[in-house]
Design a protein around this motif. Structure first.
Motif, PDB file in Angstrom:
ATOM      1  N   LEU A 152      -9.227  -8.471 -12.847  1.00  0.00           N
ATOM      2  CA  LEU A 152      -8.810  -8.161 -11.478  1.00  0.00           C
ATOM      3  C   LEU A 152      -9.905  -8.464 -10.460  1.00  0.00           C
ATOM      4  O   LEU A 152      -9.781  -8.130  -9.285  1.00  0.00           O
ATOM      5  CB  LEU A 152      -8.384  -6.690 -11.384  1.00  0.00           C
ATOM      6  CG  LEU A 152      -7.132  -6.329 -12.211  1.00  0.00           C
ATOM      7  CD1 LEU A 152      -6.902  -4.821 -12.217  1.00  0.00           C
ATOM      8  CD2 LEU A 152      -5.898  -7.049 -11.667  1.00  0.00           C
ATOM      9  N   GLY A 153     -10.989  -9.115 -10.913  1.00  0.00           N
ATOM     10  CA  GLY A 153     -11.988  -9.591  -9.962  1.00  0.00           C
ATOM     11  C   GLY A 153     -13.345  -8.929 -10.020  1.00  0.00           C
ATOM     12  O   GLY A 153     -14.285  -9.408  -9.378  1.00  0.00           O
ATOM     13  N   PHE A 194      -4.606  -2.640  -7.972  1.00  0.00           N
ATOM     14  CA  PHE A 194      -4.028  -2.569  -9.321  1.00  0.00           C
ATOM     15  C   PHE A 194      -4.881  -1.804 -10.337  1.00  0.00           C
ATOM     16  O   PHE A 194      -4.456  -1.589 -11.465  1.00  0.00           O
ATOM     17  CB  PHE A 194      -3.766  -3.984  -9.859  1.00  0.00           C
ATOM     18  CG  PHE A 194      -2.695  -4.727  -9.108  1.00  0.00           C
ATOM     19  CD1 PHE A 194      -1.382  -4.283  -9.113  1.00  0.00           C
ATOM     20  CD2 PHE A 194      -3.005  -5.881  -8.392  1.00  0.00           C
ATOM     21  CE1 PHE A 194      -0.391  -4.971  -8.429  1.00  0.00           C
ATOM     22  CE2 PHE A 194      -2.014  -6.586  -7.705  1.00  0.00           C
ATOM     23  CZ  PHE A 194      -0.700  -6.116  -7.720  1.00  0.00           C
ATOM     24  N   TYR A 195      -6.109  -1.409  -9.958  1.00  0.00           N
ATOM     25  CA  TYR A 195      -6.987  -0.690 -10.886  1.00  0.00           C
ATOM     26  C   TYR A 195      -7.197   0.735 -10.394  1.00  0.00           C
ATOM     27  O   TYR A 195      -7.380   0.934  -9.197  1.00  0.00           O
ATOM     28  CB  TYR A 195      -8.341  -1.413 -10.992  1.00  0.00           C
ATOM     29  CG  TYR A 195      -9.233  -0.889 -12.095  1.00  0.00           C
ATOM     30  CD1 TYR A 195      -9.138  -1.383 -13.391  1.00  0.00           C
ATOM     31  CD2 TYR A 195     -10.155   0.130 -11.841  1.00  0.00           C
ATOM     32  CE1 TYR A 195      -9.960  -0.899 -14.405  1.00  0.00           C
ATOM     33  CE2 TYR A 195     -10.972   0.627 -12.851  1.00  0.00           C
ATOM     34  CZ  TYR A 195     -10.876   0.103 -14.133  1.00  0.00           C
ATOM     35  OH  TYR A 195     -11.679   0.579 -15.137  1.00  0.00           O
ATOM     36  N   PRO A 196      -7.170   1.736 -11.285  1.00  0.00           N
ATOM     37  CA  PRO A 196      -6.941   1.681 -12.725  1.00  0.00           C
ATOM     38  C   PRO A 196      -5.521   1.203 -13.051  1.00  0.00           C
ATOM     39  O   PRO A 196      -4.583   1.450 -12.285  1.00  0.00           O
ATOM     40  CB  PRO A 196      -7.129   3.118 -13.195  1.00  0.00           C
ATOM     41  CG  PRO A 196      -7.872   3.815 -12.100  1.00  0.00           C
ATOM     42  CD  PRO A 196      -7.460   3.125 -10.840  1.00  0.00           C
ATOM     43  N   ASP A 198     -15.417  -6.923  -5.009  1.00  0.00           N
ATOM     44  CA  ASP A 198     -14.494  -5.908  -4.483  1.00  0.00           C
ATOM     45  C   ASP A 198     -13.247  -6.618  -3.976  1.00  0.00           C
ATOM     46  O   ASP A 198     -13.085  -6.856  -2.787  1.00  0.00           O
ATOM     47  CB  ASP A 198     -15.186  -5.129  -3.354  1.00  0.00           C
ATOM     48  CG  ASP A 198     -14.282  -4.043  -2.782  1.00  0.00           C
ATOM     49  OD1 ASP A 198     -13.357  -3.607  -3.500  1.00  0.00           O
ATOM     50  OD2 ASP A 198     -14.498  -3.636  -1.621  1.00  0.00           O
ATOM     51  N   THR A 199     -12.355  -6.972  -4.909  1.00  0.00           N
ATOM     52  CA  THR A 199     -11.178  -7.766  -4.551  1.00  0.00           C
ATOM     53  C   THR A 199      -9.993  -6.870  -4.187  1.00  0.00           C
ATOM     54  O   THR A 199      -9.934  -5.689  -4.545  1.00  0.00           O
ATOM     55  CB  THR A 199     -10.761  -8.673  -5.716  1.00  0.00           C
ATOM     56  OG1 THR A 199     -10.344  -7.835  -6.813  1.00  0.00           O
ATOM     57  CG2 THR A 199     -11.915  -9.560  -6.169  1.00  0.00           C
ATOM     58  N   GLU A 200      -9.024  -7.478  -3.488  1.00  0.00           N
ATOM     59  CA  GLU A 200      -7.805  -6.750  -3.136  1.00  0.00           C
ATOM     60  C   GLU A 200      -7.047  -6.340  -4.400  1.00  0.00           C
ATOM     61  O   GLU A 200      -6.527  -5.230  -4.482  1.00  0.00           O
ATOM     62  CB  GLU A 200      -6.923  -7.624  -2.245  1.00  0.00           C
ATOM     63  CG  GLU A 200      -5.696  -6.892  -1.693  1.00  0.00           C
ATOM     64  CD  GLU A 200      -4.845  -7.766  -0.795  1.00  0.00           C
ATOM     65  OE1 GLU A 200      -4.132  -7.222   0.070  1.00  0.00           O
ATOM     66  OE2 GLU A 200      -4.871  -9.005  -0.969  1.00  0.00           O
ATOM     67  N   PRO A 249       0.807  -1.236   0.000  1.00  0.00           N
ATOM     68  CA  PRO A 249       0.000   0.000   0.000  1.00  0.00           C
ATOM     69  C   PRO A 249       0.833   1.277   0.000  1.00  0.00           C
ATOM     70  O   PRO A 249       0.330   2.347  -0.366  1.00  0.00           O
ATOM     71  CB  PRO A 249      -0.824  -0.119   1.292  1.00  0.00           C
ATOM     72  CG  PRO A 249      -0.814  -1.572   1.627  1.00  0.00           C
ATOM     73  CD  PRO A 249       0.497  -2.096   1.159  1.00  0.00           C
ATOM     74  N   GLN A 250       2.113   1.174   0.396  1.00  0.00           N
ATOM     75  CA  GLN A 250       2.971   2.359   0.437  1.00  0.00           C
ATOM     76  C   GLN A 250       3.554   2.708  -0.936  1.00  0.00           C
ATOM     77  O   GLN A 250       4.155   3.762  -1.105  1.00  0.00           O
ATOM     78  CB  GLN A 250       4.130   2.134   1.428  1.00  0.00           C
ATOM     79  CG  GLN A 250       3.680   1.773   2.832  1.00  0.00           C
ATOM     80  CD  GLN A 250       2.718   2.798   3.419  1.00  0.00           C
ATOM     81  OE1 GLN A 250       2.986   4.002   3.365  1.00  0.00           O
ATOM     82  NE2 GLN A 250       1.595   2.330   3.960  1.00  0.00           N
TER      83      GLN A 250
END
Length: 887
Positions: free
Chosen positions: A469-470, A481-483, A474-476, A39-40
């Motif tokens: 991406l799933g 990774f999106y957008p 509501d995937t991790e 996340p950083q």
């Protein structure tokens, strides 16, 4: 350990076959392709354009994979969480056509098998070629995350397709209606506008008389498709065309089947086409359909799905459409209604998959109302949230989006995502739902049939960046990774795919699907012609890998590329790329083979002022290259970045620095730390472009460098060279002058055909005397000069007589002629050549003054003689100059 023993560890020749599979497996096992969510850190994400599951990869796929892998490896080396998600497209009509061709060889059709068994064959094909495509990407060195590989008909993407359909249907943006669509009789399905390829063809314009009702006379129409006369429901003229004012409101009789049709006025008619009166066939022409809607004309479909005529064609029922054309023309001529036939060049639509001529056909199909989806997609590009590279395609994108028509999304195929609509056989209502329903949502009946059609392939492809991406969950992965970052693809599918991804991404997620669209061009042959099996100029990427190696193929594909422009690839380019790989390999063998254990490259920056000139020069050139390459990579100019690395390694490092370093290899200070530092840094610069050879060399180099044992285990995950090295403009200027002097002396030796083993004298007068003195040994060795005299410009050095002067920027070099040639013998030889040249010149001059020759000889012969006269004149001038130099 001796030099001989060290060299033995690195094979004399580079063999890609022994290297590539080994390192790809190593990278896979280490998990380098699978990013960790941090996340950083901001991730760099490319979703691979999914190749069609129609067979093996072609050179266009190889270019896509190469460019994307260059970006991915570069960003990974910069320490960013980097995701390259691979996948495969079910390819709808394209894949079904291929498998039907396989069945035809077995004497079967899909109808012989039935839908379920045919789909089993499709899945068998997919499993076979899906694996083949993945393996070929591995051969190309594609560092994509295979743990996240997707197929458009996987459970997740399939659920995304159904969710989108239902959502758009509930918003009123998906509807079923009768419209003119493009119909392929061979594939027996509707096609979108983008799936039709238009070609200019030499046809005919047929002028036909339609008898008037209740009076003598005719109204004459012109058509390129006389078989469609059978579907006419009116004749139209332009309301401003005075020639037909007296016929408006009257009726005419349709030839062949004697149907009475009205004569109407409509602004859509071009008075300059044919006679100015046109036949209106609402069921088989998009303009006529609109005219028919305006005037309330009936739709008369005259075709069966296979391209034969149906019962509405009257006596022509059952004929093939083109046989019908010949039959109706013969009947019109027999009845005296065929007025004339003119040659006519016109555009004919062909199915992009099978090549059959398509038919405009009024048909009930499913459509997406695109206008509400288009506006946000236009804004996303206009306000800069999405950048298109090259920028000129922005205008093309906007122009297409502003003129877009509703999208026909239903296909009369069996392979694909089946439309999630069920028709109740009791109440007649539709049930539209994500999951298969057990009962009608209106009356509760279980007596329902699902729509037999499937969705256009591009419908599922339009969801690719978020469905992979799933989404809709509501995937991790979706949150992180999106957008995505870059959508890299060919400019030829900007409308097919890119525009639709933007529309659907914004509609489904409320966010753009990617920040940058990078468009590459087509791959053409060495002459610039499009590759095709018919021309025999196709380069098979796997065959090229077998012959030249993966790195050579990648290098050839990306050399000279720039966004949006076509690139040329052929045997010469592949050979040149392989030669570069060999050059790099040999340079590495020299460096590594001369290194003992524990050579250190740390601390070179601190030693910079004390290093020899050639060391300071090559380090400065390297650091300047690092700055240039990083800027070019930032600007997506990968082809130019690669060229700069190639030119540095081949020219400055291999041809100059290594050759100079050989002179002081056994003298202090040793050049080995600098050799190793430049090689190691250059390998990291080059790695995104040529991953296998750089890994192999880097691993060999790493074993001999102190402090590297505890570091990264692969060049893939070491930092990309940063823009922080020292620049030394003075060292660059001084060494460039020395190199220019050596090059000029070599050229002079070649000009006078001096034997390679012969030493010659040279006198250098220069403003860079210290630089030349420090490089005296290099000049002597590389230019075969002895004795060598070096003097400053202020010293008034004695210039030898009868010398060849070489004037450089910052220096003058004098080469005494006596040291290069036998003066007397050379003078005699040149005088003999001069006499021959003068005699030939005089002969040509006389001939070109001869009026009879000038008037009777072909112009090409006269021009050739003039060119020879000019060439001899220039030769005489060169001989005169050479004689003057000899004294």
């Amino acid at each position: 350990m001796s030099v001989t023993q060290e060299w033995a560890e690195i094979p004399k020749a580079y063999d890609p076959k022994k290297v590539e599979a080994k390192w790809y497996q190593f990278w896979l096992e280490k998990g380098y392709f699978t990013p960790e969510i941090d996340p950083q850190k901001k991730p760099f994400v490319i979703i691979m354009p999914p190749p069609n599951v129609t067979g093996e990869l072609h050179l266009g796929h190889a270019l896509t994979a190469t460019l994307e892998d260059i970006m991915i490896r570069w960003h990974r080396m910069r320490g960013e969480p980097t995701l390259w998600l691979p996948g495969i497209d079910h390819a709808g009509i394209a894949a079904q056509v291929v498998v039907e061709q396989v069945l035809a060889q077995e004497g079967l059709t899909r109808h012989d098998l039935g839908r379920e068994r045919f789909l089993e064959r499709m899945w068998q094909w997919m499993r076979k070629y899906g694996r083949v495509i993945a393996e070929q990407h591995e051969r190309l060195g594609a560092s994509c995350d295979w743990t996240r590989e997707r197929f458009t008909m996987d459970e997740g993407p399939s659920r995304a397709v159904r969710t989108t359909f239902v959502h758009l249907y509930q918003k009123g943006l998906i509807y079923r209606g009768e419209r003119i669509i493009n119909w392929c009789p061979r594939c027996a399905t509707a096609l979108s506008e983008l799936e039709v390829e238009h070609e200019e063809e030499a046809g005919h314009l047929y002028y036909v008389n339609y008898p008037l009702v209740g009076e003598e006379g005719f109204i004459t129409v012109a058509t390129t498709r006389p078989e469609t006369i059978l579907g006419d429901t009116a004749v139209a003229v332009n309301p401003e065309d005075g020639r037909f004012m007296n016929l408006l409101g009257k009726k005419a009789v349709l030839p062949a089947i004697n149907r009475v049709i009205p004569i109407v006025a409509d602004e859509a008619v071009d008075p300059s086409f044919g006679t100015g009166a046109v036949k209106i066939t609402p069921a088989h022409d998009p303009v006529d359909f609109d005219v028919g809607q305006k005037h309330g004309l009936p739709l008369v479909n005259i075709l069966n799905p296979d391209g034969t005529m149906n019962e509405n064609a009257g006596p022509y029922n059952g004929l093939d459409r083109f046989a019908c054309r010949e039959a109706i023309l013969a009947d019109l001529e027999k009845e005296g209604l065929l007025v004339k036939v003119e040659p006519h060049l016109h555009s004919v639509g062909h199915c992009c998959r099978c090549g059959a001529i398509v038919e405009p056909w009024a048909s009930k199909q499913w459509f997406i109302k695109v206008t509400p989806l288009v506006l946000p997609a236009i804004d996303a590009v206009l306000d800069g949230r999405i950048k298109i590279i090259p920028e000129r395609f922005t205008k093309v994108y906007l122009n297409w989006m502003e003129n877009i028509r509703d999208w026909c999304i239903s296909r009369q195929l069996w392979w694909g995502h089946r439309i999630p609509v069920w028709y109740c056989q009791d109440c007649g209502q539709l049930t539209v739902t994500i999951d298969d329903p057990e009962a009608c949502s209106h009356c509760g009946s279980s007596n329902m049939l699902q729509d037999p059609d499937v969705l256009d392939t591009w419908f599922s492809s339009a969801l690719w960046p978020h469905s992979t991406l799933g989404w809709p969950d509501d995937t991790e992965d979706l949150r992180y990774f999106y957008p995505t970052t870059v959508m890299e693809t060919g400019y030829d599918i900007l409308f097919f795919w890119v525009a639709r991804m933007i529309m659907m991404g914004l509609e489904n997620t409320g966010e753009i699907p990617f920040h940058t669209v990078y468009l590459h061009g087509l791959v053409r042959d060495e002459k610039g012609e499009k590759m095709s099996k018919v021309k025999g100029n196709v380069v098979n990427p796997i065959e090229a890998i077998e012959e030249y190696g993966t790195d050579a193929l990648r290098f050839a594909l990306s050399t000279g590329t720039s966004p949006g422009n076509d690139t040329r690839v052929g045997s010469r380019k592949l050979e040149a790329s392989r030669n570069f790989a060999n050059k790099l390999w040999n340079a590495a063998r020299f460096v590594v083979g001369n290194m003992g254990e524990g050579v250190s490259i740390d601390g070179l920056e601190g030693l910079h002022p004390t290093l020899p000139l050639e060391d300071r020069w090559i380090l400065s050139r390297l650091h300047r290259l690092v700055r240039t390459v990083n800027k070019l990579m930032e600007d997506s100019l990968f082809g130019e970045a690669q060229r700069q690395i190639h030119d540095f390694l081949w020219g400055e490092f291999c041809d100059w620095y290594i050759e100079i370093s050989k002179i002081r290899l056994r003298q202090p200070p040793s050049p080995l730390p600098v050799l190793a530092y430049v090689l190691e840094t250059s390998l990291r610069l080059l790695h995104p472009f040529m991953p296998f050879i750089t890994e192999e060399i880097w691993q060999n180099l790493r074993k001999r460098l102190s402090g590297f044992e505890e570091g990264a285990e692969s060049i893939m995950v070491v930092p990309y060279p940063a823009e922080e090295g020292i620049l030394d403009p003075q060292a660059e200027k001084a060494m460039e002058l020395v190199i220019e002097a050596i090059r000029a002396i070599r050229n002079a030796r070649a000009e006078f055909k001096v034997e390679p083993s012969r030493w010659i004298e040279a006198v250098v007068i220069t403003e860079e005397k210290p630089a030349f003195e420090s490089q005296a040994q290099a000049i002597q060795t590389l230019a075969r000069v002895k004795p060598l005299t070096i003097a400053g410009t202020e010293e008034g050095a004695k210039i030898p007589g009868k010398a060849k002067p070489l004037v450089l920027k910052g220096a003058e070099v004098f080469l005494p002629m006596a040291g290069m040639v036998d003066l007397d013998a050379e003078r005699k030889r040149l005088n003999r050549e001069m006499k021959r040249a003068e005699a030939e010149f005089a002969r040509l001059e006389t001939r070109l003054r001869d009026e009879e020759f000038l008037s009777k000889a072909p112009a090409s012969i006269v021009e050739r003689e003039r060119e020879r006269l000019t060439a001899h004149k220039e030769r005489m001038a060169r001989l005169k100059q050479r004689l003057a130099e000899l004294g």
